[in-house]
Design an enzyme around this catalytic site. Structure first.
Site, mmCIF file in Angstrom:
data_model
loop_
_atom_site.group_PDB
_atom_site.id
_atom_site.type_symbol
_atom_site.label_atom_id
_atom_site.label_comp_id
_atom_site.label_asym_id
_atom_site.label_seq_id
_atom_site.Cartn_x
_atom_site.Cartn_y
_atom_site.Cartn_z
ATOM 1 N N ASP A 103 -8.484 -22.807 -29.587
ATOM 2 C CA ASP A 103 -7.093 -22.359 -29.415
ATOM 3 C C ASP A 103 -6.210 -23.369 -28.677
ATOM 4 O O ASP A 103 -4.990 -23.267 -28.736
ATOM 5 C CB ASP A 103 -7.046 -21.054 -28.593
ATOM 6 N N HIS B 265 0.847 -1.192 0.000
ATOM 7 C CA HIS B 265 0.000 0.000 0.000
ATOM 8 C C HIS B 265 0.887 1.248 0.000
ATOM 9 O O HIS B 265 2.092 1.173 0.260
ATOM 10 C CB HIS B 265 -0.922 -0.011 1.212
ATOM 11 N N GLU C 75 1.231 3.752 2.007
ATOM 12 C CA GLU C 75 1.913 4.097 3.260
ATOM 13 C C GLU C 75 3.217 3.310 3.389
ATOM 14 O O GLU C 75 4.264 3.846 3.739
ATOM 15 C CB GLU C 75 1.015 3.772 4.468
ATOM 16 N N CYS D 109 -5.430 1.411 6.219
ATOM 17 C CA CYS D 109 -6.212 0.193 6.490
ATOM 18 C C CYS D 109 -5.808 -0.388 7.838
ATOM 19 O O CYS D 109 -4.689 -0.219 8.298
ATOM 20 C CB CYS D 109 -6.033 -0.822 5.370
ATOM 21 N N TRP E 1 -3.402 -15.206 -33.610
ATOM 22 C CA TRP E 1 -2.786 -14.055 -32.944
ATOM 23 C C TRP E 1 -3.041 -12.757 -33.682
ATOM 24 O O TRP E 1 -2.812 -12.652 -34.876
ATOM 25 C CB TRP E 1 -1.278 -14.279 -32.761
HETATM 26 N N1 LIG Z 1 -8.856 -12.198 -29.719
HETATM 27 C C1 LIG Z 1 -8.996 -12.638 -28.485
HETATM 28 O O1 LIG Z 1 -8.666 -11.951 -27.518
HETATM 29 C C2 LIG Z 1 -9.579 -13.980 -28.264
HETATM 30 C C3 LIG Z 1 -10.104 -14.672 -29.316
HETATM 31 N N2 LIG Z 1 -10.655 -15.893 -29.112
HETATM 32 C C4 LIG Z 1 -11.245 -16.570 -30.275
HETATM 33 O O2 LIG Z 1 -12.639 -16.725 -30.051
HETATM 34 C C5 LIG Z 1 -13.102 -17.907 -30.685
HETATM 35 C C6 LIG Z 1 -13.933 -18.708 -29.706
HETATM 36 O O3 LIG Z 1 -14.994 -17.903 -29.291
HETATM 37 P P1 LIG Z 1 -16.397 -18.467 -28.810
HETATM 38 O O4 LIG Z 1 -16.778 -19.626 -29.643
HETATM 39 O O5 LIG Z 1 -17.268 -17.295 -28.737
HETATM 40 O O6 LIG Z 1 -16.011 -19.108 -27.421
HETATM 41 P P2 LIG Z 1 -16.012 -18.721 -25.871
HETATM 42 O O7 LIG Z 1 -14.603 -18.858 -25.413
HETATM 43 O O8 LIG Z 1 -16.725 -17.477 -25.578
HETATM 44 O O9 LIG Z 1 -16.825 -19.938 -25.314
HETATM 45 C C7 LIG Z 1 -18.219 -19.983 -25.463
HETATM 46 C C8 LIG Z 1 -18.772 -21.292 -24.915
HETATM 47 O O10 LIG Z 1 -18.663 -21.283 -23.496
HETATM 48 C C9 LIG Z 1 -19.706 -22.076 -22.960
HETATM 49 N N3 LIG Z 1 -20.457 -21.361 -21.946
HETATM 50 C C10 LIG Z 1 -20.897 -21.896 -20.793
HETATM 51 N N4 LIG Z 1 -21.631 -21.037 -20.116
HETATM 52 C C11 LIG Z 1 -21.698 -19.905 -20.841
HETATM 53 C C12 LIG Z 1 -22.348 -18.670 -20.639
HETATM 54 N N5 LIG Z 1 -23.088 -18.417 -19.568
HETATM 55 N N6 LIG Z 1 -22.189 -17.733 -21.581
HETATM 56 C C13 LIG Z 1 -21.461 -17.967 -22.677
HETATM 57 N N7 LIG Z 1 -20.821 -19.133 -22.923
HETATM 58 C C14 LIG Z 1 -20.949 -20.102 -22.006
HETATM 59 C C15 LIG Z 1 -20.651 -22.388 -24.119
HETATM 60 O O11 LIG Z 1 -20.406 -23.718 -24.566
HETATM 61 P P3 LIG Z 1 -21.221 -24.921 -23.905
HETATM 62 O O12 LIG Z 1 -22.674 -24.600 -24.046
HETATM 63 O O13 LIG Z 1 -20.795 -26.134 -24.596
HETATM 64 O O14 LIG Z 1 -20.827 -24.895 -22.457
HETATM 65 C C16 LIG Z 1 -20.224 -21.421 -25.201
HETATM 66 O O15 LIG Z 1 -20.443 -21.890 -26.490
HETATM 67 C C17 LIG Z 1 -11.881 -18.632 -31.180
HETATM 68 O O16 LIG Z 1 -11.788 -18.413 -32.551
HETATM 69 C C18 LIG Z 1 -10.734 -17.967 -30.467
HETATM 70 O O17 LIG Z 1 -9.560 -17.986 -31.202
HETATM 71 C C19 LIG Z 1 -10.719 -16.463 -27.896
HETATM 72 C C20 LIG Z 1 -10.197 -15.808 -26.806
HETATM 73 C C21 LIG Z 1 -9.614 -14.495 -26.912
HETATM 74 N N1 LIG Z 2 -5.512 -14.032 -29.934
HETATM 75 C C1 LIG Z 2 -4.944 -13.297 -28.965
HETATM 76 C C2 LIG Z 2 -5.081 -13.645 -27.613
HETATM 77 N N2 LIG Z 2 -5.788 -14.752 -27.281
HETATM 78 C C3 LIG Z 2 -5.901 -15.293 -25.931
HETATM 79 O O1 LIG Z 2 -4.725 -15.945 -25.515
HETATM 80 C C4 LIG Z 2 -4.995 -17.335 -25.305
HETATM 81 C C5 LIG Z 2 -3.772 -18.195 -25.555
HETATM 82 O O2 LIG Z 2 -3.093 -18.299 -24.331
HETATM 83 P P1 LIG Z 2 -1.755 -19.141 -24.202
HETATM 84 O O3 LIG Z 2 -1.985 -20.506 -24.784
HETATM 85 O O4 LIG Z 2 -1.455 -19.157 -22.733
HETATM 86 O O5 LIG Z 2 -0.711 -18.394 -24.996
HETATM 87 C C6 LIG Z 2 -6.114 -17.585 -26.260
HETATM 88 O O6 LIG Z 2 -6.810 -18.755 -26.031
HETATM 89 C C7 LIG Z 2 -6.969 -16.360 -26.000
HETATM 90 O O7 LIG Z 2 -7.621 -16.396 -24.755
HETATM 91 N N3 LIG Z 2 -4.482 -12.847 -26.677
HETATM 92 C C8 LIG Z 2 -3.733 -11.757 -27.010
HETATM 93 O O8 LIG Z 2 -3.190 -11.069 -26.126
HETATM 94 N N4 LIG Z 2 -3.595 -11.418 -28.300
HETATM 95 C C9 LIG Z 2 -4.167 -12.132 -29.297
HETATM 96 O O9 LIG Z 2 -3.983 -11.771 -30.463
HETATM 97 ZN ZN LIG Z 3 -3.088 -0.262 3.788
#
Ligand SMILES: NC(=O)C1=CN([C@@H]2O[C@H](COP(=O)(O)OP(=O)(O)OC[C@H]3O[C@@H](n4cnc5c(N)ncnc54)[C@H](OP(=O)(O)O)[C@@H]3O)[C@@H](O)[C@H]2O)C=CC1
Ligand SMILES: Nc1c(N[C@@H]2O[C@H](COP(=O)(O)O)[C@@H](O)[C@H]2O)[nH]c(=O)[nH]c1=O
Ligand SMILES: [Zn+2]
Length: 397
Positions: free
Chosen positions: A221, A60, A62, A89, A191
């Site tokens: 992923d 913190h 402090e 705190c 990525w």
């Molecule tokens: N650019 C970035 O920062 C990132 C990109 N990505 C990309 O995103 C894509 C995947 O995205 P997406 O398919 O949307 O996947 P998500 O990672 O958002 O997962 C969604 C799944 O989670 C499960 N789930 C369970 N409870 C819930 C709830 N309350 N709300 C929503 N989902 C729930 C569901 O599957 P079920 O019903 O089977 O439980 C749902 O289909 C990939 O292409 C990946 O590369 C992923 C992470 C980061």
């Molecule tokens: N694509 C994307 C990200 N994607 C996030 O990073 C996860 C991969 O984690 P790891 O396997 O630990 O390297 C992937 O599943 C998603 O949650 N993150 C970012 O900073 N930049 C990017 O362009």
């Molecule tokens: Zn403190």
């Protein structure tokens, strides 16, 4: 502050408090949900040191100011006053109580800019200092807290105190058009952000209690979701934080929302951690009706499977889940997931803070979250650069 002795002009004390508050604000996205706090140690009217709460889980303000004062040329016997923008705190959280550090320092007077807004702690720190014979003064001018830490007032609102849930930081990388998946031929179809940003994300992972993702991300992923130094020793995790128990030494828990247990027992989540990699426990959250055979296979792979109520027959109820996360001791979590779970968490109002990386990538696939980035929904916006990427940090209203 009429009680301040001759050695310190009240106007100087007030302007120093204001300056400390403004400087502390620079750390707002690093410390949230904690407030931004600044402190100074004085010897007479001379400022010996200025300290800040710099990272969540870290010392913190402090304690930071006392450490810097100890490194100064002014002997401890001359320190007489501490100025601090928020009441010190009095309970042990991620770090020991600041009132104890102040009592040990020999400081005789504490000037406070604002009382703790949490009714459970308000005034207690001041009482403890007074009981120890330390003079305590509170600046009667409206606190700088509203200016420097609106998120902290939000964190302490009644509804949230009644039904606590973790502070949730949603981080995603997007293309120029706001999509979260790049075209197939870029970044391995995965990525978007560059190496500087990825290193920053590992640092952020090291400063949360848990990383939450959806099974869609795991299937597409096959991520590790670990904290890794990414070739820059010391960058990912500050060992001084680790030794104080935050984050947990094994790294943040990795939590997968997977209603029907579609995660493979051979997913990379379950691989042994490499040197310098912090891999937290894997917890898979499923609906009660999920297949018991799949459950046993995942448990054999090393996961803990937690069953949670559905909002309907098919989707996990985020409200219950977020309360459960809190009950497990996860206070600050990182939502690193795809657009499906991100949108639901945003719609449910469970996202408190955003960190968005926009890479120099055209096109892309999937839903754009751009509508969420309208100014109306964001507080305290900060735009900055990270390597070739643009970064937006903000709190959500
Ligand atoms: N650019 C970035 O920062 C990132 C990109 N990505 C990309 O995103 C894509 C995947 O995205 P997406 O398919 O949307 O996947 P998500 O990672 O958002 O997962 C969604 C799944 O989670 C499960 N789930 C369970 N409870 C819930 C709830 N309350 N709300 C929503 N989902 C729930 C569901 O599957 P079920 O019903 O089977 O439980 C749902 O289909 C990939 O292409 C990946 O590369 C992923 C992470 C980061
Ligand atoms: N694509 C994307 C990200 N994607 C996030 O990073 C996860 C991969 O984690 P790891 O396997 O630990 O390297 C992937 O599943 C998603 O949650 N993150 C970012 O900073 N930049 C990017 O362009
Ligand atoms: Zn403190």
């Amino acid at each position: 502050m009429n009680g301040i002795s001759q050695t310190l002009d009240p106007a100087i004390a007030r302007s120093l408090l204001r300056e400390l508050g403004e400087s502390a604000r620079a750390f707002r996205f690093e410390v949230a949900p904690n407030p931004c706090v600044g402190a100074a140690v004085l010897a007479g009217s001379k400022v010996v040191s200025r300290g800040f709460h710099r990272v969540w889980g870290g010392p913190h303000a402090e304690v930071d100011a006392l450490r810097l004062a100890a490194e100064s040329s002014v002997p401890q016997s001359e320190w007489d006053t501490m100025l601090v923008t928020l009441e010190p705190c009095s309970t042990t959280g991620k770090t020991p109580a600041c009132v104890d550090a102040i009592k040990r320092s020999g400081i005789r007077r504490v000037i406070v800019g604002a009382l703790d807004p949490d009714p459970r702690h308000r005034g207690r720190g001041l009482e403890i200092l007074e009981e120890a014979g330390i003079e305590v003064l509170v600046d009667p001018v409206p606190s700088p807290l509203q200016d420097v830490a609106p998120h902290f007032l939000h964190w302490n609102d009644n509804e949230r105190v009644r039904r606590p849930r973790p502070w949730t930081i949603a981080k995603w990388a997007q293309t120029l058009t706001g999509q979260l998946s790049p075209p197939e031929d870029i970044g391995g179809g995965r990525w978007i952000s560059g190496p500087t940003s990825v290193a920053e994300v590992h640092k952020l992972r090291g400063r949360v209690d848990a990383i939450v993702t959806g099974v869609g991300t795991v299937l597409h992923d096959d991520p590790r979701l670990t904290v890794r130094p990414m070739g820059a020793p010391g960058l990912a995790v500050d060992p001084s934080n680790l030794s104080k128990g935050s984050p947990p030494p094994q790294g943040p828990a990795r939590i997968v929302l997977d209603s029907w247990l579609r995660t493979s027992p051979t997913a990379r989540l379950f691989e042994e951690s490499q040197d310098g990699e912090l891999a937290g426990p894997v917890v898979i959250v499923a609906l009660p009706g999920a297949d018991p055979i799949r459950r046993r296979a995942l448990e054999a792979a090393g996961a803990t499977v937690h069953t949670s109520r559905g909002m309907d027959r098919f989707t996990l109820d985020l409200r219950d889940l977020w309360s459960w996360l809190w009950s497990q001791g996860y206070q600050r979590v990182l939502l690193e997931t795809g657009p499906t779970l991100l949108r639901n968490a945003l719609d449910a109002g469970f996202v408190d803070q955003l960190r968005i990386y926009t890479g120099n990538v055209r096109g892309g696939e999937g839903e754009s979250l751009a509508p969420w980035l309208t100014e109306a929904k964001l507080l305290e916006r900060l735009h900055r650069e990270s390597g070739q990427d643009a970064v937006l940090e903000a709190f959500l209203r």
